[in-house]
Design a protein around this motif. Sequence first.
Motif, PDB file in Angstrom:
ATOM      1  N   PRO A 292       0.522  -1.655  -0.008  1.00  0.00           N
ATOM      2  CA  PRO A 292       0.256  -0.356   0.328  1.00  0.00           C
ATOM      3  C   PRO A 292       0.754   1.406   0.081  1.00  0.00           C
ATOM      4  N   ASN A 293       0.469   2.500   0.003  1.00  0.00           N
ATOM      5  CA  ASN A 293       0.695   3.773  -0.450  1.00  0.00           C
ATOM      6  C   ASN A 293       0.881   4.456   0.793  1.00  0.00           C
ATOM      7  N   GLU A 294       1.502   5.421   1.507  1.00  0.00           N
ATOM      8  CA  GLU A 294       1.169   6.159   2.456  1.00  0.00           C
ATOM      9  C   GLU A 294       0.767   7.501   1.803  1.00  0.00           C
ATOM     10  N   GLY A 295      -0.252   7.656   3.129  1.00  0.00           N
ATOM     11  CA  GLY A 295      -0.827   8.732   2.774  1.00  0.00           C
ATOM     12  C   GLY A 295      -1.979   9.333   4.189  1.00  0.00           C
ATOM     13  N   ASP A 296      -3.329   9.553   3.560  1.00  0.00           N
ATOM     14  CA  ASP A 296      -4.667  10.569   5.032  1.00  0.00           C
ATOM     15  C   ASP A 296      -5.442   9.461   3.803  1.00  0.00           C
ATOM     16  N   MET A 297      -6.179   8.775   5.243  1.00  0.00           N
ATOM     17  CA  MET A 297      -7.025   7.753   5.103  1.00  0.00           C
ATOM     18  C   MET A 297      -8.813   8.619   5.543  1.00  0.00           C
ATOM     19  N   ALA A 298      -9.891   7.233   5.332  1.00  0.00           N
ATOM     20  CA  ALA A 298     -10.994   8.098   4.947  1.00  0.00           C
ATOM     21  C   ALA A 298     -11.128   7.734   6.817  1.00  0.00           C
ATOM     22  N   CYS A 299     -10.729   7.806   7.445  1.00  0.00           N
ATOM     23  CA  CYS A 299     -10.004   7.570   9.168  1.00  0.00           C
ATOM     24  C   CYS A 299     -10.036   8.378   9.478  1.00  0.00           C
ATOM     25  N   GLY A 300      -9.436   9.319   9.192  1.00  0.00           N
ATOM     26  CA  GLY A 300      -8.791   9.905   9.245  1.00  0.00           C
ATOM     27  C   GLY A 300      -7.308  10.570   9.394  1.00  0.00           C
ATOM     28  N   GLU A 301      -7.079   9.160   9.957  1.00  0.00           N
ATOM     29  CA  GLU A 301      -5.072   9.046  10.036  1.00  0.00           C
ATOM     30  C   GLU A 301      -4.507   9.017   8.643  1.00  0.00           C
ATOM     31  N   TYR A 302      -3.063   9.010   9.310  1.00  0.00           N
ATOM     32  CA  TYR A 302      -2.376   9.173   8.359  1.00  0.00           C
ATOM     33  C   TYR A 302      -1.060   7.709   8.205  1.00  0.00           C
ATOM     34  N   GLY A 303      -0.474   7.102   7.614  1.00  0.00           N
ATOM     35  CA  GLY A 303       0.442   6.185   6.904  1.00  0.00           C
ATOM     36  C   GLY A 303      -0.014   5.328   6.494  1.00  0.00           C
ATOM     37  N   PRO A 304       1.279   4.476   5.832  1.00  0.00           N
ATOM     38  CA  PRO A 304       0.253   3.435   5.405  1.00  0.00           C
ATOM     39  C   PRO A 304      -0.878   2.287   5.583  1.00  0.00           C
ATOM     40  N   GLY A 305      -1.411   2.301   5.039  1.00  0.00           N
ATOM     41  CA  GLY A 305      -2.772   1.798   4.339  1.00  0.00           C
ATOM     42  C   GLY A 305      -3.519   1.795   3.133  1.00  0.00           C
ATOM     43  N   ARG A 306      -3.152   2.576   2.209  1.00  0.00           N
ATOM     44  CA  ARG A 306      -3.405   3.823   1.217  1.00  0.00           C
ATOM     45  C   ARG A 306      -3.617   2.766  -0.010  1.00  0.00           C
ATOM     46  N   MET A 307      -4.474   2.007  -0.585  1.00  0.00           N
ATOM     47  CA  MET A 307      -4.476   1.588  -2.186  1.00  0.00           C
ATOM     48  C   MET A 307      -3.819   1.755  -2.632  1.00  0.00           C
ATOM     49  N   SER A 308      -2.831   1.531  -3.335  1.00  0.00           N
ATOM     50  CA  SER A 308      -1.791   2.106  -4.699  1.00  0.00           C
ATOM     51  C   SER A 308      -3.582   2.615  -5.515  1.00  0.00           C
ATOM     52  N   GLU A 309      -2.527   3.446  -6.650  1.00  0.00           N
ATOM     53  CA  GLU A 309      -3.796   4.126  -7.550  1.00  0.00           C
ATOM     54  C   GLU A 309      -3.862   2.999  -8.190  1.00  0.00           C
ATOM     55  N   PRO A 310      -5.338   3.316  -9.479  1.00  0.00           N
ATOM     56  CA  PRO A 310      -5.791   2.140 -10.167  1.00  0.00           C
ATOM     57  C   PRO A 310      -4.567   2.087 -11.998  1.00  0.00           C
ATOM     58  N   LEU A 311      -3.648   3.156 -11.637  1.00  0.00           N
ATOM     59  CA  LEU A 311      -3.196   2.660 -12.971  1.00  0.00           C
ATOM     60  C   LEU A 311      -1.781   2.555 -12.494  1.00  0.00           C
ATOM     61  N   GLU A 312      -1.083   2.494 -11.245  1.00  0.00           N
ATOM     62  CA  GLU A 312       0.073   2.155 -10.747  1.00  0.00           C
ATOM     63  C   GLU A 312      -0.542   0.810 -10.320  1.00  0.00           C
ATOM     64  N   ILE A 313      -1.376   0.079 -10.216  1.00  0.00           N
ATOM     65  CA  ILE A 313      -2.031  -1.440 -10.355  1.00  0.00           C
ATOM     66  C   ILE A 313      -1.677  -1.984 -11.744  1.00  0.00           C
ATOM     67  N   VAL A 314      -2.616  -1.366 -12.882  1.00  0.00           N
ATOM     68  CA  VAL A 314      -2.540  -1.879 -14.108  1.00  0.00           C
ATOM     69  C   VAL A 314      -0.896  -2.248 -14.621  1.00  0.00           C
ATOM     70  N   ALA A 315      -0.206  -0.919 -13.473  1.00  0.00           N
ATOM     71  CA  ALA A 315       1.233  -1.319 -14.231  1.00  0.00           C
ATOM     72  C   ALA A 315       1.642  -2.263 -13.227  1.00  0.00           C
ATOM     73  N   ALA A 316       1.544  -2.657 -12.249  1.00  0.00           N
ATOM     74  CA  ALA A 316       1.773  -3.666 -11.361  1.00  0.00           C
ATOM     75  C   ALA A 316       1.531  -5.148 -12.085  1.00  0.00           C
ATOM     76  N   ILE A 317       0.274  -5.438 -13.073  1.00  0.00           N
ATOM     77  CA  ILE A 317      -0.687  -6.425 -13.712  1.00  0.00           C
ATOM     78  C   ILE A 317       0.379  -6.644 -14.986  1.00  0.00           C
TER      79      ILE A 317
END
Length: 398
Positions: A150-175
Amino acid sequence: MLASKRILLIIGGGIAAYKSLDLIRRLRERGAAVTPVLTRAAEEFVTPLSVAALTGEKAYRDLFDLTDEAEMGHIQLSRSADLIVVAPATADLMGKMATGLANDLASTLLMATDTPVLCAPAMNVRMWDHPATQRNLNQLQADGVRFVGPNEGDMACGEYGPGRMSEPLEIVAAIEVELGQGPLSGRRVLVTSGPTHEPIDPVRYIANRSSGAQGTAVARALAALGAEVIFVTGPADVPPPLGMQVVKVETAQQMSDAVDAALPVDAGVFAAAVADWRVARASDKKLKKSRDGMPALEFAENPDILKRVSHMETGRPALVVGFAAETDNVVEHATAKRGRKGCDWIVANDVSPATGIMGGSENAVILISDSGAEEWPRMGKDAVAERLAARIADALTS
């Protein structure tokens, strides 16, 4: 492109499930066929109708649907794809995969397949850092499951850190990488990152404020384009990226030795903030206050890794990229540094305190090359990394 490739997309239950809709669109744009599977929890965030409309295929949901079993049994469904993608991969799904549970359609498909699996984790930072999740992660990696994020950043719960899902284009690149489609497939790239710690005595050291965030993001972006990345890192604040060889070091000399061991490579990206000096004779015992006043520290110059690699007569990487953290006259100083070091590119930035860049989540860089100084807009460090990785891919493949 992903023409004729079949992706089995398992959508887990989390707020990041909304990104799966854009992921489907991006995959379809590239010619991939996407067969969707939703967990019950996923249906709380995205509807089977929206998923089916975007994929053009039935959205599978129930392990015990007799119609589905008559048309395509779950065993066949799990083995008809070129790649299984789990996005978002929740803590619950990762736990089921690691322990071999199969109590719903998604987990049964994952147990019944010999198809490669790529997971895009998404969860609260505390859940990601929990020892149970990290144990599951280690087990899944040992089992051959690949990960993006996962990426690091702000989350829907208001916390910050690693746990954000990669962006769609990042996932496409990994695929694309998993299916042998990445532009850097077959290329070997070295990335250095983080600060170095130069000891004064067993408890004190000389260091700098580098967090290692930008170097880590660059390594992750290069790997997403298919490169085999060797990541040499000092004691950084951010965790090293997954899915690559990681070499942890403390001092500049150790980093220099690790760089030598990693060569030859197609490209070297030297993002580490290596200390220029070290204490010539570090004490093997803690230095004490005394009536004689402060101890005198004699300094020695550290190895210049970037300059040495740039001037190699044999085995020099085809592309050598240095970094320059400046506080004034950024273009002038970075251009001069490029000339002194002999590297191909310098990625320069202004790290004076007012910018908030050193240790922050954003960066504003200027790319110095034979073409001159190219100023990039301020953006997140992941975005900077993706743009730089794309330029490196262009340079190595043109």
